[in-house]
Design an enzyme around this catalytic site. Structure first.
Site, PDB file in Angstrom:
ATOM      1  N   CYS A  23      56.597  63.208  99.085  1.00 54.26           N
ATOM      2  CA  CYS A  23      56.630  63.418  97.624  1.00 54.26           C
ATOM      3  C   CYS A  23      55.523  62.614  96.940  1.00 54.26           C
ATOM      4  CB  CYS A  23      57.983  63.007  97.043  1.00 54.26           C
ATOM      5  SG  CYS A  23      59.339  64.005  97.666  1.00 54.26           S
TER       6      CYS A  23
ATOM      7  N   ARG B  28      61.760  71.378  97.837  1.00 50.31           N
ATOM      8  CA  ARG B  28      60.471  71.479  97.120  1.00 50.31           C
ATOM      9  C   ARG B  28      60.353  72.904  96.584  1.00 50.31           C
ATOM     10  NH1 ARG B  28      58.277  66.774  98.836  1.00 50.31           N
ATOM     11  NH2 ARG B  28      58.949  66.148 100.907  1.00 50.31           N
TER      12      ARG B  28
HETATM   13  C1  BEZ Z   1      59.360  62.779 101.726  1.00 46.12           C
HETATM   14  O1  BEZ Z   1      58.681  62.162 102.514  1.00 46.12           O
HETATM   15  O2  BEZ Z   1      58.934  63.078 100.605  1.00 46.12           O
HETATM   16  C2  BEZ Z   1      60.713  63.229 102.120  1.00 46.12           C
HETATM   17  C3  BEZ Z   1      60.955  63.488 103.442  1.00 46.12           C
HETATM   18  C4  BEZ Z   1      62.218  63.902 103.827  1.00 46.12           C
HETATM   19  C5  BEZ Z   1      63.232  64.034 102.887  1.00 46.12           C
HETATM   20  C6  BEZ Z   1      62.961  63.791 101.560  1.00 46.12           C
HETATM   21  C7  BEZ Z   1      61.697  63.383 101.164  1.00 46.12           C
END
Ligand code: BEZ
Length: 219
Positions: free
Chosen positions: A56, A133
């Site tokens: 993110c 997402r």
């Molecule tokens: C992330 O790295 O943004 C992420 C990875 C797995 C679950 C939620 C966020």
């Protein structure tokens, strides 16, 4: 799945392309937001799973990098996650301090999941407590024009997001369609004829045609 969180039916009725984007009022780190206040402008509403997570964070930096390009296209960018305002404020400050990138767009704090549920952003088999997402492209009339969903593990491609906006705006302006892998400046597709007579005329109309139903032109 987290115990005690009722998820029956969540994500089973996703908003669809062509439908009016559900209106909402929500709190963000840049004040209250009502979607209908953006009528007359394009809006990209996107969700991310959680603040202070690595993928993110890379996406937020990438969204900040295309923010100027979105503004040039009269597009408002609105983020959302199921985190608090304080978390958003702290994360934005952290990105600015550690990564030297300012996050110029608002992020909705959807702690009660009101907006995420409305937009089918929670896919319980992926997570019942975090939004996937998603990207909703909403046109100036308030209609959903395109939707992208990605899993938690895959960061989004900003060139594709700009390309979709460019395609939608071009389609609206010129009443055309855009082919696979189209980018601005490439030829566009002329809508196929819908009558026998139209099909017979099409090859004589001066377009670049593979056949009567697949003709392109330069804008
Ligand atoms: C992330 O790295 O943004 C992420 C990875 C797995 C679950 C939620 C966020």
């Amino acid at each position: 799945m987290k115990e005690g969180v009722p998820t029956e039916g969540w994500g089973r009725s996703l908003p669809q392309i062509g439908q009016e984007a559900p209106d909402f009022e929500a709190k963000s780190n840049r004040g209250d937001i009502r979607l209908s206040d953006f009528r007359g402008r394009w809006v990209i509403l996107f969700s991310h799973p959680a603040d202070f997570t690595p993928v993110c964070t890379t996406e937020f930096i990438a969204f900040a990098e295309i923010y100027g390009e979105l503004k040039k296209r009269d597009v408002e960018l609105i983020g959302l996650s199921i985190d608090s305002i304080y978390s958003h404020i702290a994360w934005v400050r952290n990105i600015e301090e550690k990564m030297k990138v300012k996050i110029p767009f608002p992020i909705i704090a959807d702690l009660d999941m009101k907006v995420s549920r409305m937009y089918g952003m929670i896919h319980p088999e992926e997570s019942s407590t975090a939004s996937v997402r998603s990207v909703f492209f909403i046109d100036p009339e308030g209609k959903i024009r395109a939707i992208i969903y990605y899993p938690m593990s895959t960061g989004r491609n900003m060139s594709e997001i700009l390309r979709v906006i460019d395609s939608l705006q071009t389609v609206d302006k010129h009443n055309v369609a855009t082919p696979a892998n189209w980018k601005p400046g490439d030829p566009v597709i002329v809508p196929p004829p819908i009558t026998q007579e139209g099909a017979e005329k099409r090859l004589r109309e001066g377009y670049e045609c593979k056949d009567w139903y697949l003709c392109k032109k330069k804008l």
